[in-house]
Write a protein that holds these residues in place. Sequence first.
Motif, PDB file in Angstrom:
ATOM      1  N   SER A 197       0.800  -1.225   0.000  1.00  0.00           N
ATOM      2  CA  SER A 197       0.000   0.000   0.000  1.00  0.00           C
ATOM      3  C   SER A 197       0.829   1.270   0.000  1.00  0.00           C
ATOM      4  O   SER A 197       0.333   2.343  -0.346  1.00  0.00           O
ATOM      5  N   LEU A 198       2.082   1.192   0.381  1.00  0.00           N
ATOM      6  CA  LEU A 198       2.883   2.408   0.487  1.00  0.00           C
ATOM      7  C   LEU A 198       2.997   3.135  -0.852  1.00  0.00           C
ATOM      8  O   LEU A 198       3.123   4.354  -0.891  1.00  0.00           O
ATOM      9  N   ALA A 199       2.882   2.387  -1.927  1.00  0.00           N
ATOM     10  CA  ALA A 199       2.977   3.010  -3.252  1.00  0.00           C
ATOM     11  C   ALA A 199       1.810   3.942  -3.542  1.00  0.00           C
ATOM     12  O   ALA A 199       1.893   4.824  -4.396  1.00  0.00           O
ATOM     13  N   ASN A 200       0.714   3.783  -2.788  1.00  0.00           N
ATOM     14  CA  ASN A 200      -0.475   4.603  -3.048  1.00  0.00           C
ATOM     15  C   ASN A 200      -0.500   5.904  -2.255  1.00  0.00           C
ATOM     16  O   ASN A 200      -1.398   6.729  -2.424  1.00  0.00           O
ATOM     17  N   ARG A 201       0.455   6.097  -1.369  1.00  0.00           N
ATOM     18  CA  ARG A 201       0.340   7.189  -0.397  1.00  0.00           C
ATOM     19  C   ARG A 201       0.226   8.561  -1.053  1.00  0.00           C
ATOM     20  O   ARG A 201      -0.566   9.400  -0.618  1.00  0.00           O
ATOM     21  N   TRP A 202       0.986   8.810  -2.124  1.00  0.00           N
ATOM     22  CA  TRP A 202       0.941  10.142  -2.727  1.00  0.00           C
ATOM     23  C   TRP A 202      -0.333  10.339  -3.548  1.00  0.00           C
ATOM     24  O   TRP A 202      -0.862  11.439  -3.630  1.00  0.00           O
ATOM     25  N   ARG A 203      -0.849   9.253  -4.099  1.00  0.00           N
ATOM     26  CA  ARG A 203      -2.072   9.371  -4.903  1.00  0.00           C
ATOM     27  C   ARG A 203      -3.240   9.877  -4.058  1.00  0.00           C
ATOM     28  O   ARG A 203      -4.146  10.535  -4.558  1.00  0.00           O
ATOM     29  N   TRP A 204      -3.212   9.587  -2.768  1.00  0.00           N
ATOM     30  CA  TRP A 204      -4.317   9.996  -1.894  1.00  0.00           C
ATOM     31  C   TRP A 204      -3.966  11.241  -1.090  1.00  0.00           C
ATOM     32  O   TRP A 204      -4.606  11.529  -0.084  1.00  0.00           O
ATOM     33  N   GLY A 205      -2.963  11.984  -1.478  1.00  0.00           N
ATOM     34  CA  GLY A 205      -2.653  13.242  -0.798  1.00  0.00           C
ATOM     35  C   GLY A 205      -2.153  13.056   0.616  1.00  0.00           C
ATOM     36  O   GLY A 205      -2.571  13.754   1.528  1.00  0.00           O
ATOM     37  N   TYR A 206      -1.257  12.127   0.819  1.00  0.00           N
ATOM     38  CA  TYR A 206      -0.752  11.837   2.153  1.00  0.00           C
ATOM     39  C   TYR A 206      -0.099  13.059   2.789  1.00  0.00           C
ATOM     40  O   TYR A 206       0.696  13.756   2.187  1.00  0.00           O
ATOM     41  N   ASN A 207      -0.428  13.294   4.035  1.00  0.00           N
ATOM     42  CA  ASN A 207       0.174  14.362   4.815  1.00  0.00           C
ATOM     43  C   ASN A 207       0.571  13.763   6.154  1.00  0.00           C
ATOM     44  O   ASN A 207      -0.273  13.248   6.890  1.00  0.00           O
ATOM     45  N   ALA A 208       1.855  13.812   6.473  1.00  0.00           N
ATOM     46  CA  ALA A 208       2.346  13.132   7.672  1.00  0.00           C
ATOM     47  C   ALA A 208       1.936  13.816   8.968  1.00  0.00           C
ATOM     48  O   ALA A 208       2.144  13.274  10.043  1.00  0.00           O
ATOM     49  N   ALA A 209       1.368  14.998   8.897  1.00  0.00           N
ATOM     50  CA  ALA A 209       0.999  15.713  10.112  1.00  0.00           C
ATOM     51  C   ALA A 209      -0.060  14.949  10.887  1.00  0.00           C
ATOM     52  O   ALA A 209      -1.063  14.520  10.341  1.00  0.00           O
ATOM     53  N   VAL A 210       0.170  14.749  12.171  1.00  0.00           N
ATOM     54  CA  VAL A 210      -0.798  14.070  13.032  1.00  0.00           C
ATOM     55  C   VAL A 210      -1.630  15.133  13.742  1.00  0.00           C
ATOM     56  O   VAL A 210      -1.071  16.088  14.297  1.00  0.00           O
ATOM     57  N   PRO A 211      -2.977  15.014  13.734  1.00  0.00           N
ATOM     58  CA  PRO A 211      -3.796  16.014  14.408  1.00  0.00           C
ATOM     59  C   PRO A 211      -3.420  16.145  15.878  1.00  0.00           C
ATOM     60  O   PRO A 211      -3.111  15.161  16.544  1.00  0.00           O
ATOM     61  N   LYS A 212      -3.432  17.363  16.374  1.00  0.00           N
ATOM     62  CA  LYS A 212      -3.123  17.593  17.773  1.00  0.00           C
ATOM     63  C   LYS A 212      -4.271  17.086  18.649  1.00  0.00           C
ATOM     64  O   LYS A 212      -5.431  17.076  18.258  1.00  0.00           O
ATOM     65  N   ARG A 213      -3.933  16.696  19.874  1.00  0.00           N
ATOM     66  CA  ARG A 213      -4.929  16.158  20.792  1.00  0.00           C
ATOM     67  C   ARG A 213      -6.071  17.130  21.008  1.00  0.00           C
ATOM     68  O   ARG A 213      -7.224  16.730  21.140  1.00  0.00           O
ATOM     69  N   ALA A 214      -5.780  18.432  21.049  1.00  0.00           N
ATOM     70  CA  ALA A 214      -6.822  19.419  21.313  1.00  0.00           C
ATOM     71  C   ALA A 214      -7.947  19.348  20.295  1.00  0.00           C
ATOM     72  O   ALA A 214      -9.105  19.584  20.622  1.00  0.00           O
ATOM     73  N   GLU A 215      -7.628  18.994  19.049  1.00  0.00           N
ATOM     74  CA  GLU A 215      -8.646  18.908  18.010  1.00  0.00           C
ATOM     75  C   GLU A 215      -9.617  17.760  18.266  1.00  0.00           C
ATOM     76  O   GLU A 215     -10.748  17.767  17.805  1.00  0.00           O
ATOM     77  N   ALA A 216      -9.178  16.747  18.995  1.00  0.00           N
ATOM     78  CA  ALA A 216     -10.009  15.580  19.273  1.00  0.00           C
ATOM     79  C   ALA A 216     -10.603  15.608  20.676  1.00  0.00           C
ATOM     80  O   ALA A 216     -11.220  14.639  21.106  1.00  0.00           O
ATOM     81  N   ALA A 217     -10.445  16.727  21.367  1.00  0.00           N
ATOM     82  CA  ALA A 217     -10.878  16.799  22.769  1.00  0.00           C
ATOM     83  C   ALA A 217     -12.368  16.508  22.939  1.00  0.00           C
ATOM     84  O   ALA A 217     -12.780  15.854  23.908  1.00  0.00           O
ATOM     85  N   GLN A 218     -13.181  16.989  21.999  1.00  0.00           N
ATOM     86  CA  GLN A 218     -14.620  16.745  22.120  1.00  0.00           C
ATOM     87  C   GLN A 218     -14.964  15.267  21.937  1.00  0.00           C
ATOM     88  O   GLN A 218     -15.848  14.745  22.621  1.00  0.00           O
ATOM     89  N   LEU A 219     -14.277  14.613  21.022  1.00  0.00           N
ATOM     90  CA  LEU A 219     -14.495  13.177  20.841  1.00  0.00           C
ATOM     91  C   LEU A 219     -14.089  12.402  22.087  1.00  0.00           C
ATOM     92  O   LEU A 219     -14.769  11.453  22.497  1.00  0.00           O
ATOM     93  N   SER A 235      -7.090  10.663  19.834  1.00  0.00           N
ATOM     94  CA  SER A 235      -6.154  11.780  19.816  1.00  0.00           C
ATOM     95  C   SER A 235      -5.379  11.852  18.507  1.00  0.00           C
ATOM     96  O   SER A 235      -5.162  12.926  17.946  1.00  0.00           O
ATOM     97  N   ARG A 236      -4.980  10.690  18.023  1.00  0.00           N
ATOM     98  CA  ARG A 236      -4.122  10.637  16.839  1.00  0.00           C
ATOM     99  C   ARG A 236      -4.899  10.858  15.547  1.00  0.00           C
ATOM    100  O   ARG A 236      -4.405  11.497  14.620  1.00  0.00           O
ATOM    101  N   TYR A 237      -6.143  10.349  15.484  1.00  0.00           N
ATOM    102  CA  TYR A 237      -6.852  10.327  14.204  1.00  0.00           C
ATOM    103  C   TYR A 237      -8.206  11.028  14.201  1.00  0.00           C
ATOM    104  O   TYR A 237      -8.844  11.122  13.160  1.00  0.00           O
ATOM    105  N   GLY A 238      -8.647  11.544  15.348  1.00  0.00           N
ATOM    106  CA  GLY A 238      -9.984  12.122  15.410  1.00  0.00           C
ATOM    107  C   GLY A 238     -10.061  13.610  15.160  1.00  0.00           C
ATOM    108  O   GLY A 238     -11.150  14.172  15.153  1.00  0.00           O
TER     109      GLY A 238
END
Length: 265
Positions: free
Chosen positions: A10-32, A71-74
Amino acid sequence: LEFRRVLFRSLANRWRWGYNAAVPKRAEAAQLIAAAAELRDAVNRLGFLPPVEFVYNPLDYAWAAHEQFLSRYGGGAKRAIFLGMNPGPFGMAQVGVPFGEVAAVRDWLRIDAPIGKPAKEHPKRPVLGLDCPRSEVSGRRFWGFFAEKFGQPEAFFAGHFVVNYCPLAFLEDTGRNRTPDKLPAGETRPLEEICNAHLARVVAILQPEWLVAVGGFAEKKAREVLGQADVKIGRILHPSPASPAANRGWAEQAEKQLKEQGIWG
């Protein structure tokens, strides 16, 4: 090994889907995280009678792993939320992540938080966390599909999220899994009130265009809870090996359904 082969391909597909290595900050997932904590505590106050003998709440004993997942994905709004039913005994019940096949959670999602045990544990269904040797087929198919399509989890979660309707796993005395739709009405009503409120809250937080039900039970609940909400409801086949249709190329069928409904382009 099977999941790892999918991951490497699957690693070959990463750029086709607009991969961005930035992980969302915990604060963004605080409500979840707050919503999940309220869900955890609310269902812990419920009681269930035989034939249910054991109730596992992974939001309790696997809270650290579930919080890490949120925290990581929400973080941020999502275009589509995938909705499952409830934890399987070798999936989320082990690792605290929806459709939580161990290898996928450990190697692709990179969840490594400590996982405890339920207060009352069935001897035939021990919680071994990331050391569980059994592979949960539904989860392997589910996460393997997205790993192959998106390459990296950050690319998938940039526009998608995954949640279960009910956080509890129910076991009979024999160790047999009992799904929420098999509970008596007197136990179902208070459970559904809590789960309905949580689902509505997750949708309000993430503001998806689509709620994608994974299977018929999830679709029924989505329409009951969100029928009047400003969100489109779609459905894909459940990846369970108990479904003959799912055993005939689930990934291909799921992708076809996502495209036909306009969820994916």
